[in-house]
Design an enzyme around this catalytic site. Structure first.
Site, mmCIF file in Angstrom:
data_model
loop_
_atom_site.group_PDB
_atom_site.id
_atom_site.type_symbol
_atom_site.label_atom_id
_atom_site.label_comp_id
_atom_site.label_asym_id
_atom_site.label_seq_id
_atom_site.Cartn_x
_atom_site.Cartn_y
_atom_site.Cartn_z
ATOM 1 N N GLY A 35 0.797 -1.229 0.000
ATOM 2 C CA GLY A 35 0.000 0.000 0.000
ATOM 3 C C GLY A 35 0.825 1.271 0.000
ATOM 4 O O GLY A 35 0.288 2.359 -0.209
ATOM 5 N N ARG A 93 -11.843 20.966 9.778
ATOM 6 C CA ARG A 93 -12.782 21.083 10.898
ATOM 7 C C ARG A 93 -12.106 20.821 12.236
ATOM 8 O O ARG A 93 -12.674 21.074 13.280
ATOM 9 C CB ARG A 93 -13.975 20.133 10.677
ATOM 10 C CG ARG A 93 -14.933 20.667 9.614
ATOM 11 C CD ARG A 93 -16.015 19.692 9.255
ATOM 12 N NE ARG A 93 -15.525 18.569 8.472
ATOM 13 C CZ ARG A 93 -16.268 17.576 8.017
ATOM 14 N NH1 ARG A 93 -17.559 17.558 8.289
ATOM 15 N NH2 ARG A 93 -15.742 16.607 7.305
ATOM 16 N N LYS A 190 -28.290 25.584 15.350
ATOM 17 C CA LYS A 190 -28.085 24.127 15.314
ATOM 18 C C LYS A 190 -27.343 23.669 16.563
ATOM 19 O O LYS A 190 -26.490 24.385 17.075
ATOM 20 C CB LYS A 190 -27.261 23.798 14.060
ATOM 21 C CG LYS A 190 -26.833 22.358 13.922
ATOM 22 C CD LYS A 190 -25.956 22.149 12.688
ATOM 23 C CE LYS A 190 -24.485 22.276 13.017
ATOM 24 N NZ LYS A 190 -23.607 21.925 11.880
ATOM 25 N N GLY A 222 -24.876 15.229 5.451
ATOM 26 C CA GLY A 222 -26.125 15.831 4.960
ATOM 27 C C GLY A 222 -27.105 16.141 6.077
ATOM 28 O O GLY A 222 -28.149 16.749 5.826
ATOM 29 N N THR A 224 -26.945 18.262 8.719
ATOM 30 C CA THR A 224 -27.130 19.699 8.972
ATOM 31 C C THR A 224 -28.060 20.291 7.934
ATOM 32 O O THR A 224 -29.032 20.989 8.250
ATOM 33 C CB THR A 224 -25.752 20.411 8.899
ATOM 34 O OG1 THR A 224 -24.897 19.857 9.893
ATOM 35 C CG2 THR A 224 -25.878 21.908 9.087
HETATM 36 C C1 R5P Z 1 -19.828 22.615 10.209
HETATM 37 O O1 R5P Z 1 -19.538 23.582 10.898
HETATM 38 C C2 R5P Z 1 -19.770 22.682 8.702
HETATM 39 O O2 R5P Z 1 -19.820 24.005 8.236
HETATM 40 C C3 R5P Z 1 -20.891 21.868 8.082
HETATM 41 O O3 R5P Z 1 -22.135 22.457 8.433
HETATM 42 C C4 R5P Z 1 -20.854 20.439 8.552
HETATM 43 O O4 R5P Z 1 -19.569 19.918 8.370
HETATM 44 C C5 R5P Z 1 -21.865 19.597 7.782
HETATM 45 O O5 R5P Z 1 -21.810 18.293 8.268
HETATM 46 P P1 R5P Z 1 -22.995 17.275 8.058
HETATM 47 O O6 R5P Z 1 -23.388 17.323 6.603
HETATM 48 O O7 R5P Z 1 -22.407 15.942 8.453
HETATM 49 O O8 R5P Z 1 -24.105 17.674 8.965
#
Ligand code: R5P
Length: 310
Positions: A35, A93, A190, A222, A224
């Protein structure tokens, strides 16, 4: 100027090469049986100004390692300047300690890039702008908003549009797009009860009767986005769409978006779009190749990059 790429997003690299009317240099990337990666650059790089295009998208560790090894090969081949063009900067992140005994991996990646030979970094919509400060080399953070602004004007009645930040952390980004469009903003409050799960607590702003456009940097699972879309519809939004710079779209994200309240999700090609996402009825892809190509042209000619956003 020389352009090259790893395996992470060859379609984007080809579009950038077309924009610049320059060929992509030949690079061989092979794997040993265990690998490990091996890289060979098949042309002279001595004294060249080289741009290597490689988002550190999934599989993040493989793509990051390809980029590091390519840059090591370039540095040892006496390239004059190496620019790591990282349309999607993975690990962004992890930009702060979130608890005791946790890493700041975005900083570690910045150190690795410089150590491997990068003289400059070019990226788009960093998760947090202050990550630029993790680099002791120049780091240009482009914004996808001018590309998105034009696309919204082509597809929506701007007078009717409300820009929505899907969390408090994205308000500055959402406001800058709203200002460009002359639109108002709303904010989704959120909460993350645990990693990977998100819950909508409140919506700040009047959304009833509006065409809501959610603007964010990343769609990963997806959760959020789809939760925000459902909450906006519940509050009386006329319709809900989304523009998201980096379509990470991991796990069941594509199915979640297909089955959601979203009229449309537009992602850029900073990450190579999978066939599954490309086939989804409500996912569209917008290219950032002209933006990256123009930024590369300006860097190569010592022209202003920030002028792109005036
Ligand atoms: C978080 O602060 C980022 O801006 C995105 O909102 C987040 O990474 C989205 O993650 P997911 O699609 O898993 O909810």
């Amino acid at each position: 100027m020389k352009l090259m790429c790893g395996n992470a997003n060859k379609p984007l690299a080809r579009l950038i090469a077309d924009y610049l009317d320059a060929p992509l240099s030949d690079v061989e990337i092979e794997r040993f049986a265990d690998g490990e990666l091996f890289v060979r650059i098949d042309e002279n790089m001595r004294g060249e100004d080289v741009y290597i295009i490689q988002p550190t998208s999934s599989p993040a560790n493989d793509h990051l390692m390809e980029l590091l090894i390519c840059m090591d090969a370039l540095a040892r081949a006496s390239a004059r300047r190496i620019t790591a063009v990282i349309p999607y900067f993975g690990y962004a992140r992890q930009d702060r300690k979130t608890g005791g005994r946790t890493p700041i991996t975005a900083r570690l990646v910045a150190n690795l890039l410089a150590e491997a030979g990068a003289n400059r970094v070019l990226t788009i919509d960093l998760h947090a702008g202050q990550i630029q400060g993790f680099f002791d080399i120049p780091a240009d953070n482009l914004f996808a908003s001018p590309v998105i602004d034009q696309d919204i004007r082509r597809h929506y009645d701007v007078g009717d549009v409300l820009i929505v930040s899907p969390d408090v952390g994205g308000v500055v980004r959402a406001r800058s797009l709203a200002d460009r469009l002359g639109a108002d903003i709303a904010i989704v409050d959120k909460r993350r009860p645990r990693a990977g799960a998100s819950e909508v607590m409140n919506i700040i702003g009047e959304v009833e009767g509006c065409s809501c456009i959610i603007f964010d940097d990343i769609i990963d699972s997806g959760g959020t986005l789809c939760n925000a879309a459902a909450a906006l519809k519940e509050q009386g939004a006329k319709n809900v769409s989304a523009y998201i710079t980096h379509g990470v779209l991991s796990g069941e994200a594509v199915e979640r978006v297909s089955n959601s309240m979203l009229r449309e999700l537009v992602v850029t090609d900073s990450i190579d779009v999978t066939d599954r996402a490309g086939a989804a009825p409500n996912i569209r892809v917008l290219s950032v190749a002209p933006l990256l190509g123009e930024a590369i042209r300006r860097i190569a000619n010592d022209e202003s990059v920030s002028k792109l956003f005036d």
